[in-house]
Scaffold this active site. Structure first.
Site, PDB file in Angstrom:
ATOM      1  N   ASP A   9       0.843  -1.001  -0.187  1.00 45.91           N
ATOM      2  CA  ASP A   9      -0.110   0.053   0.064  1.00 45.91           C
ATOM      3  C   ASP A   9       0.780   1.214  -0.067  1.00 45.91           C
ATOM      4  O   ASP A   9       2.228   1.137   0.288  1.00 45.91           O
ATOM      5  CB  ASP A   9      -0.891  -0.105   1.132  1.00 45.91           C
ATOM      6  CG  ASP A   9      -1.902   0.985   1.235  1.00 45.91           C
ATOM      7  OD1 ASP A   9      -2.221   1.540   0.309  1.00 45.91           O
ATOM      8  OD2 ASP A   9      -2.158   1.695   2.410  1.00 45.91           O
ATOM      9  N   ASP A  11      -0.282   4.895   1.028  1.00 46.12           N
ATOM     10  CA  ASP A  11      -0.817   5.919   2.075  1.00 46.12           C
ATOM     11  C   ASP A  11      -0.792   5.169   3.342  1.00 46.12           C
ATOM     12  O   ASP A  11      -1.437   4.231   3.590  1.00 46.12           O
ATOM     13  CB  ASP A  11      -1.843   6.574   1.773  1.00 46.12           C
ATOM     14  CG  ASP A  11      -2.044   7.441   0.603  1.00 46.12           C
ATOM     15  OD1 ASP A  11      -1.560   8.660   0.557  1.00 46.12           O
ATOM     16  OD2 ASP A  11      -2.525   6.881  -0.495  1.00 46.12           O
TER      17      ASP A  11
END
Length: 217
Positions: A9, A11
């Site tokens: 991922d 963020d």
């Protein structure tokens, strides 16, 4: 099953951007006379651009379109990142360390423009063989679409991938895709206990991410 790829991922895992997203979107809502609800930030985490823009335009602010929301918020985020994204400690080192071990993918809820901006600024773009924005799939997290697409672009089965996530919706998304999940929770927005229970390992920081750890999972 063999470990064939690692999918990050963005963020909350590589950059500390969730507070920036919250500040920018909360500011947008306030400037348009809207209402920021107690669960708004948790609901927005993991949504695709289309989903969060529609949510703000429909539930939080009157008299604007989702397209107007998305354009203004993403433009403000780009300006915030102009002098460099809020890099988390150990992010660059973790990406380089694991890229030397297995192919890397990225499955992010950020729009494509911000993904490309961040990876380019950090000079990590060449290390990711596939990067997917949930703008490009049917549904954002917690749906598995982004992770499944990342695995497909890497050319490996999703069940042979390890995903690195921080949020509850992200953990659910990667798990639903069939990936082994490593959680690195953020103190400001911790995942719920039931989401955290989906992780095969909970790490305190990016320095824990080593080939030996992932191979053992």
């Amino acid at each position: 099953m063999p470990l064939e790829a690692i999918v990050f991922d963005l963020d909350g895992v590589l950059i500390d951007s969730e507070p920036v997203w919250e500040e920018v979107r909360r500011g947008y809502v306030a400037s348009h006379g809207g209402r920021w609800l107690p669960d708004t930030q948790q609901r927005l985490m993991g949504m695709s651009t289309e989903e969060w823009a529609r949510y703000i335009a429909t539930d939080l602010v009157d008299g604007v379109t989702a397209e107007e929301v998305a354009y203004t918020v993403i433009d403000e985020m780009s300006q915030r990142y102009a002098e460099g994204p809020p890099l988390l400690p150990g992010a660059v080192e973790a990406v380089r360390r694991l890229a030397a071990y297995r192919p890397l993918g990225l499955a992010s809820s950020s729009p494509r423009a911000l993904i490309d901006l961040v990876l380019g600024q950090l000079r990590l773009d060449v290390l990711f063989r596939a990067a997917v924005s949930t703008e490009e799939v049917d549904a954002g997290k917690p749906a598995p679409d982004g992770y499944l697409t990342a695995a497909a672009r890497l050319g490996v089965p999703a069940e042979d991938c390890v995903a690195i996530e921080d949020s509850g919706n992200g953990l659910r998304s990667a798990h639903a895709a069939g990936m082994t999940v490593v959680a690195i929770p953020r103190e400001a927005h911790p995942p719920s206990d039931d989401a955290l229970a989906l992780a095969a390992h909970v790490a305190k920081d990016l320095d824990e991410l080593t080939p030996d750890l992932l191979a053992a999972l």
